[in-house]
Design a protein around this motif. Structure first.
Motif, PDB file in Angstrom:
ATOM      1  N   PRO A 214       0.834  -1.211   0.000  1.00  0.00           N
ATOM      2  CA  PRO A 214       0.000   0.000   0.000  1.00  0.00           C
ATOM      3  C   PRO A 214       0.865   1.257   0.000  1.00  0.00           C
ATOM      4  O   PRO A 214       1.984   1.259   0.522  1.00  0.00           O
ATOM      5  CB  PRO A 214      -0.804  -0.128   1.300  1.00  0.00           C
ATOM      6  N   THR A 215       0.342   2.326  -0.580  1.00  0.00           N
ATOM      7  CA  THR A 215       1.016   3.613  -0.513  1.00  0.00           C
ATOM      8  C   THR A 215       1.101   4.051   0.952  1.00  0.00           C
ATOM      9  O   THR A 215       0.136   3.886   1.705  1.00  0.00           O
ATOM     10  CB  THR A 215       0.237   4.654  -1.332  1.00  0.00           C
ATOM     11  N   PRO A 216       2.245   4.604   1.398  1.00  0.00           N
ATOM     12  CA  PRO A 216       2.378   5.021   2.798  1.00  0.00           C
ATOM     13  C   PRO A 216       1.232   5.931   3.252  1.00  0.00           C
ATOM     14  O   PRO A 216       0.750   6.784   2.493  1.00  0.00           O
ATOM     15  CB  PRO A 216       3.720   5.751   2.816  1.00  0.00           C
ATOM     16  N   ALA A 217       0.826   5.764   4.514  1.00  0.00           N
ATOM     17  CA  ALA A 217      -0.393   6.383   5.028  1.00  0.00           C
ATOM     18  C   ALA A 217      -0.352   7.906   4.963  1.00  0.00           C
ATOM     19  O   ALA A 217      -1.370   8.554   4.683  1.00  0.00           O
ATOM     20  CB  ALA A 217      -0.637   5.922   6.465  1.00  0.00           C
ATOM     21  N   HIS A 218       0.818   8.522   5.200  1.00  0.00           N
ATOM     22  CA  HIS A 218       0.854   9.982   5.234  1.00  0.00           C
ATOM     23  C   HIS A 218       0.641  10.582   3.837  1.00  0.00           C
ATOM     24  O   HIS A 218       0.134  11.693   3.700  1.00  0.00           O
ATOM     25  CB  HIS A 218       2.165  10.495   5.847  1.00  0.00           C
ATOM     26  N   ILE A 219       0.997   9.815   2.790  1.00  0.00           N
ATOM     27  CA  ILE A 219       0.772  10.279   1.415  1.00  0.00           C
ATOM     28  C   ILE A 219      -0.720  10.190   1.087  1.00  0.00           C
ATOM     29  O   ILE A 219      -1.312  11.117   0.516  1.00  0.00           O
ATOM     30  CB  ILE A 219       1.611   9.452   0.427  1.00  0.00           C
ATOM     31  N   VAL A 220      -1.337   9.087   1.473  1.00  0.00           N
ATOM     32  CA  VAL A 220      -2.777   8.919   1.259  1.00  0.00           C
ATOM     33  C   VAL A 220      -3.551   9.985   2.031  1.00  0.00           C
ATOM     34  O   VAL A 220      -4.521  10.568   1.514  1.00  0.00           O
ATOM     35  CB  VAL A 220      -3.222   7.505   1.673  1.00  0.00           C
ATOM     36  N   ALA A 221      -3.127  10.267   3.257  1.00  0.00           N
ATOM     37  CA  ALA A 221      -3.820  11.270   4.077  1.00  0.00           C
ATOM     38  C   ALA A 221      -3.777  12.645   3.418  1.00  0.00           C
ATOM     39  O   ALA A 221      -4.769  13.396   3.457  1.00  0.00           O
ATOM     40  CB  ALA A 221      -3.194  11.328   5.470  1.00  0.00           C
ATOM     41  N   LYS A 222      -2.645  12.996   2.823  1.00  0.00           N
ATOM     42  CA  LYS A 222      -2.543  14.295   2.148  1.00  0.00           C
ATOM     43  C   LYS A 222      -3.463  14.345   0.930  1.00  0.00           C
ATOM     44  O   LYS A 222      -4.091  15.383   0.658  1.00  0.00           O
ATOM     45  CB  LYS A 222      -1.098  14.563   1.754  1.00  0.00           C
ATOM     46  N   LEU A 223      -3.592  13.232   0.215  1.00  0.00           N
ATOM     47  CA  LEU A 223      -4.530  13.176  -0.915  1.00  0.00           C
ATOM     48  C   LEU A 223      -5.960  13.405  -0.419  1.00  0.00           C
ATOM     49  O   LEU A 223      -6.700  14.215  -0.988  1.00  0.00           O
ATOM     50  CB  LEU A 223      -4.429  11.828  -1.622  1.00  0.00           C
ATOM     51  N   VAL A 224      -6.353  12.694   0.630  1.00  0.00           N
ATOM     52  CA  VAL A 224      -7.711  12.803   1.170  1.00  0.00           C
ATOM     53  C   VAL A 224      -7.990  14.226   1.633  1.00  0.00           C
ATOM     54  O   VAL A 224      -9.060  14.794   1.365  1.00  0.00           O
ATOM     55  CB  VAL A 224      -7.914  11.790   2.323  1.00  0.00           C
ATOM     56  N   GLU A 225      -7.029  14.824   2.318  1.00  0.00           N
ATOM     57  CA  GLU A 225      -7.196  16.200   2.797  1.00  0.00           C
ATOM     58  C   GLU A 225      -7.391  17.164   1.624  1.00  0.00           C
ATOM     59  O   GLU A 225      -8.287  18.008   1.636  1.00  0.00           O
ATOM     60  CB  GLU A 225      -5.957  16.604   3.593  1.00  0.00           C
ATOM     61  N   THR A 226      -6.563  17.012   0.593  1.00  0.00           N
ATOM     62  CA  THR A 226      -6.581  17.961  -0.521  1.00  0.00           C
ATOM     63  C   THR A 226      -7.819  17.796  -1.385  1.00  0.00           C
ATOM     64  O   THR A 226      -8.386  18.781  -1.874  1.00  0.00           O
ATOM     65  CB  THR A 226      -5.316  17.796  -1.381  1.00  0.00           C
ATOM     66  N   VAL A 227      -8.262  16.574  -1.561  1.00  0.00           N
ATOM     67  CA  VAL A 227      -9.384  16.329  -2.464  1.00  0.00           C
ATOM     68  C   VAL A 227     -10.682  16.912  -1.906  1.00  0.00           C
ATOM     69  O   VAL A 227     -11.650  17.130  -2.654  1.00  0.00           O
ATOM     70  CB  VAL A 227      -9.523  14.824  -2.758  1.00  0.00           C
TER      71      VAL A 227
END
Length: 405
Positions: A45-58
């Motif tokens: 899986p993509t590292p969690a902090h990268i996914v979190a930044k995507l979710v925040e930005t979207v």
């Protein structure tokens, strides 16, 4: 209306992975458990902090609008910062960096941007298919050179320059290499840059596996050579480094003229990656890098399990120093089959899928590519299956040589 294939499609050979993929699909439809080591598709899986930044930005509606085809400024600055800390190479984010939809798209659109009818491009054989077919699609001719970084490759480049009319436009290099896992050192790049500058040809470097290396030997960038930027564009990818394959995020960096040509081509074709993906990619490059070290260790563990197990099974496969692949010579008693038939046999008898080497060029036909894309448990199962196949297969070499192609 004519039913003939369109001109550019006719220039593409049949997809050599199709037979193996069809066999894999048929086996799975029959509920056969195939261990798929064929495609270089990261499974972590993509590292969690990268996914979190995507979710925040979207969640910000402003991020839903068109982006820019060169990439948002913050992302280009982050890539420039990566090159400075990793390679000691300074880049101007405005003129020497472009974000691409993965390195593959960048390579293909660069080919379209810089290729004229009648151009010749020098490409290692075997190599990743887009290296030659991006230019073939764009209308160029491709001349094969040896895939190993050394005197033979340099001699072949020099000979091609002296005996091709017109002389070649560019040479492609890819180290750590897909599929061969060959590595280049800075001395080789110094010789390559000197040769390319002397003959006024571009260097196109694919450094997609810059961070997948083992044994404490990080691969250099050709841009570390003084003056290389005068003639070089280099592509990198976040797919393997940060386990972001489906995100489609890569970069081209280097020569401003080549970057400008690629930027102009892309301005007609796309609006860049979705902005939240670019923001998340920026966070990946600027954030903690322990996830990269974890990824490297994951592939090293898998490499060691695979190579040791195959050696114990009687299959002598070199241990790769970089990339996420092992480049495996077909065992001698099966060599006459070629890589497609051996791959199909391995799937039928060992329930393991690999990539036939001929898919990377005719000089790859004596090998198969094994991707490190399964967890240790599945790798050990694959090794057990292969060991049993090699120990119990009773087909005589002559029968194998006569196997249907």
């Amino acid at each position: 209306m004519s039913s003939e294939e369109f001109h550019r499609i006719r220039r593409l050979p049949p997809y050599v992975f199709a037979e193996v993929n069809a066999a894999k699909a048929k086996a799975r439809a029959a509920d056969v458990d195939i261990i798929d080591l064929g495609m270089g598709n990261p499974d972590s899986p993509t590292p969690a902090h990268i996914v979190a930044k995507l979710v925040e930005t979207v969640q910000d509606p402003r991020s839903h609008r068109y982006s820019t085809s060169q990439g948002i400024p913050g992302l280009r600055r982050a890539q420039a910062a990566y090159y400075e800390r990793r390679f000691g190479v300074k880049l101007n984010p405005e003129t020497e960096v472009i974000a691409t939809l993965g390195s593959k798209e960048g390579l293909a659109n660069l080919a379209a941007a810089i290729t004229s009818p009648g151009d010749t491009i020098l490409v290692p054989n075997p190599s990743y298919p887009i290296h030659q077919f991006g230019f073939i699609i764009a209308g160029a001719s491709v001349r094969s050179i040896p895939a190993h970084p050394g005197e033979d490759m340099l001699r072949a480049i020099d000979q091609a320059v002296r005996h091709s009319v017109p002389k070649p436009t560019a040479v492609i290099v890819n180290f750590p290499s897909n599929p061969t896992a060959y590595m280049a050192d800075l001395d080789f790049y110094k010789d390559l840059v000197a040769l390319a500058k002397k003959n006024e040809i571009f260097i196109i470097s694919d450094l997609a596996y810059s961070e997948i290396y083992f044994d404490g030997n990080p691969p250099p960038s050709v841009l570390q050579v003084p003056g290389a930027k005068d003639i070089t564009i280099e592509f990198t990818s976040m797919s393997k480094t940060y386990s972001m394959p489906g995100w489609r995020m890569g970069f081209g960096v280097g020569n401003p003229r080549l970057i400008k040509a690629l930027t102009r081509m892309k301005s007609y074709l796309d609006y860049g990656a979705f902005t939240p993906i670019q923001v998340a990619a920026t966070a990946a490059l600027n954030g903690p890098q322990d996830c990269v070290e974890d990824m490297r260790e994951l592939y090293r563990e898998r490499r060691d399990i695979l190579i040791k197990g195959l050696h114990q099974a009687g299959w002598d496969v070199p241990s790769p120093n970089g990339s996420m692949f092992a480049w495996a010579p077909i065992p001698p008693r099966y060599a006459a089959m070629g890589s497609v038939e051996f791959s199909k046999l391995l799937m039928a008898k060992a329930k393991v899928a690999v990539a036939p080497g001929i898919g990377f060029g005719e000089y790859g036909d004596g090998h198969v590519r094994i991707a490190l894309v399964e967890n240790p448990h599945r790798l050990r199962q694959a090794i057990r299956n292969i060991r049993h196949f090699l120990a119990t297969d009773n087909a005589a070499p002559a029968e194998l040589a006569d196997a249907p192609k």
